[in-house]
Motif scaffolding. Structure first.
Motif, mmCIF file in Angstrom:
data_model
loop_
_atom_site.group_PDB
_atom_site.id
_atom_site.type_symbol
_atom_site.label_atom_id
_atom_site.label_comp_id
_atom_site.label_asym_id
_atom_site.label_seq_id
_atom_site.Cartn_x
_atom_site.Cartn_y
_atom_site.Cartn_z
ATOM 1 N N SER A 119 0.821 -1.209 0.000
ATOM 2 C CA SER A 119 0.000 0.000 0.000
ATOM 3 C C SER A 119 0.859 1.265 0.000
ATOM 4 C CB SER A 119 -0.921 -0.002 1.220
ATOM 5 O OG SER A 119 -1.665 1.192 1.301
ATOM 6 N N MET A 120 1.893 1.280 0.820
ATOM 7 C CA MET A 120 2.758 2.461 0.922
ATOM 8 C C MET A 120 3.523 2.703 -0.372
ATOM 9 S SD MET A 120 4.192 2.028 4.837
ATOM 10 C CE MET A 120 5.204 3.514 4.761
ATOM 11 N N MET A 121 4.031 1.641 -0.968
ATOM 12 C CA MET A 121 4.793 1.804 -2.202
ATOM 13 C C MET A 121 3.889 2.198 -3.367
ATOM 14 S SD MET A 121 7.635 -1.283 -1.971
ATOM 15 C CE MET A 121 8.605 -0.623 -3.341
ATOM 16 N N GLU A 122 2.685 1.644 -3.407
ATOM 17 C CA GLU A 122 1.740 2.013 -4.466
ATOM 18 C C GLU A 122 1.296 3.462 -4.325
ATOM 19 O OE1 GLU A 122 -1.381 -0.860 -4.182
ATOM 20 O OE2 GLU A 122 -0.435 -2.229 -5.628
ATOM 21 N N THR A 123 1.132 3.926 -3.077
ATOM 22 C CA THR A 123 0.762 5.322 -2.848
ATOM 23 C C THR A 123 1.855 6.259 -3.350
ATOM 24 O OG1 THR A 123 -0.563 4.753 -0.900
ATOM 25 C CG2 THR A 123 0.178 7.040 -1.094
#
Length: 266
Positions: free
Chosen positions: A126-130
């Protein structure tokens, strides 16, 4: 430097000017400061109005990106990720900690650091996609700004021509100068259409190409980091990451990121 961008602009301008002069035209007839002021000043003003100040002030950065491409070999990045997966399987995830600072890419560095810190895989994703999403938005903002300039420029050219014709029709006392004055008025339309199709729109397309190449690279990194965290077999990981590329790009060494992105989209 991206030779294609520079050569493309030169060839386009040379073709336009060369064709005009071969037909008997004079280069001096194309040099009209008033028309240039109306078209380029109007285009800059309209583009600034439609963009944020931060995006507009970054025009130098976007021009630099379009002219200077950073050479990236996708296969080298994949090999690096496979190497990290091998280390993680042999020595454990924590063995990657001492190698984090050696990573040249901040996106990859941040992802591996999350994995080493034991963050939940779903949260890592989630953090990397954000982060990936916001990077893409910033890149798209630059391309959209030049697209806007490409849309405004021809209109400004028409406005400049109409203004010139208003001036000409308001001074019909000298019929002998009527033809040259009308020709001068139409120079504004030339400036608007030519600048849009030789400069602004091609630069926007080049920025989109750069963005596509970088997003592909980041997606490979994202998948690689998640696979390393999951403890996947390094050989299988290499095959999986190469699947992001077209068959012709999976074994071709020495290509730049933009070239591999084009092959991946083929």
């Amino acid at each position: 430097m991206d030779i294609a961008t520079l050569v493309g602009v030169i060839v386009a301008i040379a073709g336009l000017v060369g064709g005009f002069t071969l037909d008997g035209g004079s280069i001096t007839a194309l040099l009209q400061p008033t028309a240039a002021l109306i078209v380029f000043g109007g285009t800059i003003g309209a583009t600034l109005t439609s963009s944020s100040l931060k995006t507009f002030l970054g025009v130098g950065k976007y021009l630099k990106i379009s002219l200077f491409s950073k050479s990236v070999d996708f296969l080298d990045v994949i090999d690096q990720l496979v190497g990290l997966a091998t280390i993680a399987r042999r020595e454990g995830i924590l063995a990657l900690e001492e190698r984090i600072e050696n990573f040249p890419d901040e996106f990859l560095k941040g992802g591996v650091r999350l994995v080493v810190d034991g963050v939940d895989p779903e949260l890592v994703k989630s953090m990397m996609e954000t982060e990936l999403s916001y990077v893409e938005q910033r890149h798209e903002a630059g391309a959209k700004m030049f697209e806007s300039a490409g849309g405004f420029a021809p209109t400004m050219g028409i406005i400049g021509t109409v203004m010139g014709l208003i001036h000409v029709l308001g001074n019909l006392s000298s019929v002998a100068t009527l033809g040259p004055q009308i020709a001068t008025a139409f120079t504004a339309t030339l400036y608007g259409v030519a600048s849009a199709n030789v400069l602004w729109l091609p630069i926007a397309n080049k920025l989109k190409e750069r963005n596509a190449a970088e997003m592909l690279l980041r997606e490979i990194m994202l998948e690689g980091v998640l696979s390393i965290q999951a403890g996947e077999n390094p050989t299988i990981l290499g095959q999986k990451l190469r699947a992001f590329l077209a068959p012709t790009a999976r074994t071709a060494k020495g290509k730049t990121g933009a070239q591999n992105a084009e092959a991946a989209e083929a």
